[in-house]
Scaffold this active site. Structure first.
Site, short mmCIF file in Angstrom:
data_model
loop_
_atom_site.label_atom_id
_atom_site.label_comp_id
_atom_site.label_asym_id
_atom_site.label_seq_id
_atom_site.Cartn_x
_atom_site.Cartn_y
_atom_site.Cartn_z
N GLY A 1 31.38 14.86 77.46
CA GLY A 1 30.71 14.17 76.10
C GLY A 1 29.59 14.94 76.03
CD GLN B 1 23.60 14.90 76.06
OE1 GLN B 1 24.55 14.58 75.85
NE2 GLN B 1 23.59 15.21 77.55
CB CYS C 1 23.50 12.72 81.99
SG CYS C 1 22.93 13.19 80.54
CG LEU C 2 26.61 18.05 80.01
CD1 LEU C 2 27.13 18.37 78.60
CD2 LEU C 2 27.00 18.92 81.21
CG HIS D 1 26.53 8.70 79.45
ND1 HIS D 1 26.05 8.73 80.70
CD2 HIS D 1 26.07 9.90 78.87
CE1 HIS D 1 25.37 9.75 80.81
NE2 HIS D 1 25.54 10.75 79.62
CD GLU D 2 28.07 11.41 75.53
OE1 GLU D 2 27.05 11.66 75.24
OE2 GLU D 2 28.81 11.78 76.58
CG HIS E 1 22.59 11.01 75.47
ND1 HIS E 1 21.50 11.31 76.35
CD2 HIS E 1 23.56 11.19 76.29
CE1 HIS E 1 22.02 11.70 77.50
NE2 HIS E 1 23.30 11.55 77.58
#
Ligand code: GNR
Ligand code: NI
Length: 169
Positions: free
Chosen positions: A46, A51, A92-93, A134-135, A138
């Site tokens: 995702g 991000q 997480c990226l 999670h997204e 963000h």
């Protein structure tokens, strides 16, 4: 199409609150393409626009092994969350190489706009429920490490800062 640079924790820009998309137009669709390419290249399951330093409410998700089931959520809203919670090991990226347990509602109902600008609703459980939440965090300027103890969070921030200094990221 382009692979966009991903912000790394503790970059303060990750705490920006995203604004709703006013119109799902070609510019938004071009950004979604770039976000998808960035997510696939990373690789991740995702990605939130936050991000890639775009502060609009846009999320892309693909949980498929074949990486051919892109799901796009524009202006997502949680319309229901289960009482029941579940703990998952999250990554997480924007927090490369750190994984830890986070507890969240195990099921959610989400309302969003698709790439065609039309509203849709989905009921998600399992990894999809985790990923959507999670997204959406963000987009609110929240990174998963904020659910961890301040000791763990500071340790992660310290290690990532060192790596950035050393030019590893
Ligand atoms: O690629 C990702 N994997 C992942 C694993 C467990 C819980 C959440 C995620 S999302 C993450 C990609 C990412 O950072 N999205 O913001
Ligand atoms: Ni993330």
């Amino acid at each position: 199409m382009a692979v966009l640079p991903i912000l790394n924790y503790p970059d303060p820009r990750l705490h920006t609150v995203a604004k709703p998309v006013i119109e799902v137009n070609d510019k938004v669709r071009a950004l979604v393409k770039d976000m998808a390419q960035t997510m696939y290249e990373a690789p991740g399951i995702g990605l939130a626009a936050t991000q890639v330093n775009v502060h609009q409410q846009i999320i892309v998700i693909d949980l498929s092994d074949e990486r051919n089931q892109l799901q796009v959520f524009i202006n997502p809203e949680l319309i229901w969350t289960s009482e029941e919670t579940k703990v998952w090991q999250e990554g997480c990226l924007s927090v490369p190489d750190f994984y830890d347990e986070v507890s969240r509602p195990s099921e959610v109902k989400v309302k969003a706009l698709g790439l065609d600008g039309k509203p849709f609703e989905i009921h998600a459980d399992g990894l999809m429920a985790v990923c959507i939440q999670h997204e959406m965090d963000h987009l609110k300027g929240k990174v998963f490490v904020e659910y961890l103890s301040s000791l763990k969070r500071m340790r992660i921030a310290g290690k990532l800062k060192k790596r950035i200094k050393a030019g590893v990221i």
